[in-house]
Design a protein around this motif. Structure first.
Motif, short mmCIF file in Angstrom:
data_model
loop_
_atom_site.label_atom_id
_atom_site.label_comp_id
_atom_site.label_asym_id
_atom_site.label_seq_id
_atom_site.Cartn_x
_atom_site.Cartn_y
_atom_site.Cartn_z
N CYS A 200 0.83 -1.20 0.00
CA CYS A 200 0.00 0.00 0.00
C CYS A 200 0.87 1.26 0.00
N GLU B 132 -10.31 -10.56 -0.08
CA GLU B 132 -11.09 -9.59 0.68
C GLU B 132 -10.19 -8.66 1.48
N PHE C 156 -6.99 -4.26 -10.14
CA PHE C 156 -7.65 -3.12 -9.51
C PHE C 156 -7.50 -1.88 -10.39
N SER D 18 -8.40 -6.38 -1.06
CA SER D 18 -9.37 -5.46 -1.65
C SER D 18 -9.73 -4.35 -0.67
N LYS D 19 -9.91 -4.70 0.60
CA LYS D 19 -10.26 -3.70 1.60
C LYS D 19 -9.14 -2.68 1.77
N VAL E 144 -10.92 -0.19 -6.82
CA VAL E 144 -11.85 -1.31 -6.81
C VAL E 144 -11.26 -2.38 -7.72
N ARG F 25 -8.47 2.63 -10.36
CA ARG F 25 -8.96 3.78 -9.62
C ARG F 25 -10.43 3.99 -9.94
N SER F 26 -11.24 3.99 -8.91
CA SER F 26 -12.69 4.08 -9.12
C SER F 26 -13.10 5.43 -9.67
N GLU G 21 -9.07 -0.51 -1.32
CA GLU G 21 -10.26 0.35 -1.39
C GLU G 21 -10.03 1.66 -0.65
N GLU G 22 -9.27 1.59 0.43
CA GLU G 22 -8.96 2.80 1.20
C GLU G 22 -8.08 3.76 0.39
#
Length: 248
Positions: free
Chosen positions: A72, A92, A120, A95-96, A104, A122-123, A99-100
């Protein structure tokens, strides 16, 4: 048959060429996208192969929570738009954590195993409009997998899309033939998917290819062709000897 791939050694050449053609009006303005890919080492495999591969490395360094925090931190530093990960175990949790950071993603496990490939994005930059899972076991090519996404840009004015393929190729250095076959299945899949959308031209192929830069696998992915008459053994497709032009 040989694929019509265009290979550039330097990405800056690609960008500058696209900018030039855009100014000439021959193509649309390019999007600048940063893609990052890592094999993050499944915890199961770190424990299973500790004495063969990781002996002498402190266990706290191999602890997945420690490695995930470092991943991260790397993402925060590099600020990629798309992230392709291999050997993801515990999707999971990963992903969590991502997500921070504004990502996604989706995951496909290796056939019959807990770890697999995860992609993944960038949302705020993309949304997935197509997902295709590739299980090489369906082609009698071991338990490896790949995942292909069609990502639609939220930033471009013309709804352009980027295709992203994420693969983890077989490790076995004696089965270069399977490595090449897996790559061919993936590239054929990408070609067929993109053919359904006439305006799509952009494809990023990422992953852990378990192959050296001078291997037949690398040559095949780079050029779209491989002269199998130069290959004397299964192992030779996966690597070259030091003799120029000789595959063994």
């Amino acid at each position: 048959s040989k694929r019509a791939w265009s290979w550039k050694e330097d990405y800056r050449e690609v960008v500058s060429d696209a900018v030039r053609r855009s100014k000439e009006g021959s193509v649309r303005a390019p999007l600048r996208i940063r893609v990052l890919t890592y094999n993050i080492l499944a915890n199961r495999l770190a424990e299973e192969h500790y004495w063969q591969l990781y002996q002498g490395i402190p266990k706290w360094i191999l602890d997945f929570n420690y490695r995930l925090r470092n991943l991260c931190a790397e993402l925060e530093l590099c600020k990629p738009d798309v992230v392709c990960l291999q050997e993801v175990e515990g999707f999971e949790q990963v992903s969590k954590a991502l997500e921070e950071l504004g990502f996604v993603g989706e995951f496909v496990p290796r056939t019959g195993l807990p770890e697999g490939c995860a992609t993944f994005w960038r949302s705020d930059a993309f949304r997935a409009v197509r997902t295709e899972r590739v299980e090489f076991a369906d082609h009698d090519l071991k338990q490896n997998v790949a995942i292909v996404h069609r990502l639609r840009s939220k930033e471009a004015s013309d709804d352009r899309c980027l295709w992203v393929a994420n693969i983890h190729v077989l490790f076995n250095p004696k089965r270069g033939d399977i490595k090449v076959a897996q790559c061919r299945v993936l590239l054929d899949t990408c070609k067929a998917l993109m053919a359904e959308h006439e305006g799509d031209r952009d494809l990023a192929v990422c992953g852990d290819f378990n192959s050296a830069p001078n291997s037949g696998v690398y040559e095949f992915v780079r050029t779209g062709a491989l002269d199998c008459l130069r290959v004397s053994t299964r192992r030779g497709i996966g690597r070259r000897t030091r003799s120029p032009g000789l595959l063994t």
